[in-house]
Scaffold this active site. Structure first.
Site, PDB file in Angstrom:
ATOM      1  CG  HIS A  91       3.015  43.516  27.897  1.00  0.00           C
ATOM      2  ND1 HIS A  91       3.959  42.594  28.286  1.00  0.00           N
ATOM      3  CD2 HIS A  91       1.808  42.939  28.130  1.00  0.00           C
ATOM      4  CE1 HIS A  91       3.347  41.499  28.716  1.00  0.00           C
ATOM      5  NE2 HIS A  91       2.038  41.678  28.633  1.00  0.00           N
ATOM      6  CG  ASP A 109      -1.637  42.022  28.049  1.00  0.00           C
ATOM      7  OD1 ASP A 109      -1.079  42.987  28.604  1.00  0.00           O
ATOM      8  OD2 ASP A 109      -1.212  40.850  28.134  1.00  0.00           O
ATOM      9  CG  HIS A 144      -5.462  39.439  31.014  1.00  0.00           C
ATOM     10  ND1 HIS A 144      -4.754  40.601  31.225  1.00  0.00           N
ATOM     11  CD2 HIS A 144      -4.667  38.670  30.227  1.00  0.00           C
ATOM     12  CE1 HIS A 144      -3.585  40.537  30.592  1.00  0.00           C
ATOM     13  NE2 HIS A 144      -3.503  39.364  29.992  1.00  0.00           N
ATOM     14  CG  HIS A 147      -2.687  35.758  29.663  1.00  0.00           C
ATOM     15  ND1 HIS A 147      -2.782  36.562  28.554  1.00  0.00           N
ATOM     16  CD2 HIS A 147      -3.314  34.589  29.343  1.00  0.00           C
ATOM     17  CE1 HIS A 147      -3.436  35.919  27.597  1.00  0.00           C
ATOM     18  NE2 HIS A 147      -3.778  34.722  28.056  1.00  0.00           N
ATOM     19  CG  HIS A 175      -5.057  39.672  25.530  1.00  0.00           C
ATOM     20  ND1 HIS A 175      -4.040  39.359  24.674  1.00  0.00           N
ATOM     21  CD2 HIS A 175      -4.592  39.404  26.777  1.00  0.00           C
ATOM     22  CE1 HIS A 175      -3.000  38.928  25.376  1.00  0.00           C
ATOM     23  NE2 HIS A 175      -3.309  38.939  26.647  1.00  0.00           N
ATOM     24  CG  ASP A 203       2.078  38.260  31.096  1.00  0.00           C
ATOM     25  OD1 ASP A 203       1.052  37.564  31.003  1.00  0.00           O
ATOM     26  OD2 ASP A 203       2.326  39.206  30.314  1.00  0.00           O
ATOM     27  CG  HIS A 204      -1.185  40.484  32.990  1.00  0.00           C
ATOM     28  ND1 HIS A 204      -1.221  41.822  32.692  1.00  0.00           N
ATOM     29  CD2 HIS A 204      -0.613  39.874  31.907  1.00  0.00           C
ATOM     30  CE1 HIS A 204      -0.709  42.027  31.482  1.00  0.00           C
ATOM     31  NE2 HIS A 204      -0.334  40.859  30.982  1.00  0.00           N
TER      32      HIS A 204
END
Ligand code: ZN
Ligand code: FE
Length: 254
Positions: A170, A132, A55, A57, A113, A59-60
């Site tokens: 995570h 996530d 996805h 975001h 998400h 942090d990905h």
């Protein structure tokens, strides 16, 4: 056969390097930052052919551009979310198959998400990279999707074989465990599992990947239609979506 190298990044993210052993084709799932990925690839003396993003975001996808510049790799992401995946080349739709060398995977759309969230399911080895959507003992927050969508997404994951290994985005297991125990303090098997999790984390051992079979037993977000469980956590059994929604909101306020 896929070899998997799990890379802890940022405070609690996991990225994964995957290597198809037959062809030495390589991929990286959700590189939040490039540096550690580059270091590992260098150490192994290999390049990078693909990035796979679950996805959009940061942090990905944070390492996408830098890795693409270095390795000229192709970036794979969700067709519906192509505008938000930096550097995307290969836009895949729900149920579409693609391969990393000889390792075939299927895209499973799992909105909730985010709207364009996808999972990568490598069917030969039953490996699921789920970003996530599902965590060990938890699930992602609903930032964009509806409760209906997330319930549907979890049901899709739940329908995979019990032996499916779930590679989450995570390391949230320990805090998820607190909520699971709060809900159902009478479950002795859960208690046992939680003490194992605490032991592992106290030694900085990852609790991910997890097994679908275990998640079906212990993850509150996989048990929204289990009437015995709902009884024990005192939630009225109304419908899958309503039950899931109640548990999710309780977790958001926990
Ligand atoms: Zn996310
Ligand atoms: Fe994330």
């Amino acid at each position: 056969m896929l070899e998997i190298i799990q890379i802890p990044l940022l405070s609690d993210n996991y990225s994964y390097i995957i290597i198809d052993k037959n062809t030495n084709t390589t991929g990286c799932i959700d590189p939040s930052v490039a540096k550690n990925v580059v270091n590992i690839l260098k150490k192994k003396g290999i390049g990078l052919d693909f990035i796979l993003n679950t996805h959009h975001h940061h942090d990905h996808v944070g390492g996408n551009k830098e890795l693409k510049e270095i390795y000229n790799c192709k970036i794979i992401g969700c067709f519906n979310d192509q505008k938000r995946i930096p550097g995307i080349d290969i836009k895949l739709k729900d149920n579409e198959n693609y391969n990393i060398g000889d390792s075939l995977f299927k895209v499973i759309n799992t909105p909730g998400h985010t709207i364009g969230h996808i999972c990568f399911y490598f069917m030969d080895q039953n490996f699921l990279f789920c970003g996530d959507t599902i965590f060990s003992l938890g699930c992602g927050r609903l930032f964009e999707g509806s409760y209906e969508q997330m319930t549907e997404s979890i049901l899709k994951i739940r329908s995979l074989p019990d032996c499916t290994k779930i590679f989450c985005g995570h390391e949230y297991t320990e805090s998820n465990a607190k909520f699971a125990e709060f809900l159902d303090s009478g479950d002795d098997l859960l208690k046992k599992k939680v003490s194992q999790i605490k032991r592992d984390r106290s030694m900085s051992k990852p609790t991910v990947p997890t097994l679908l079979k275990e998640e079906k037993m212990f993850n509150p977000f996989m048990k929204f239609d289990n009437s015995q469980y709902l009884d024990s956590i005192k939630i009225e059994n109304i419908s899958d979506v309503e039950n899931f929604k109640k548990i999710r909101i309780m977790k958001d306020n926990f």
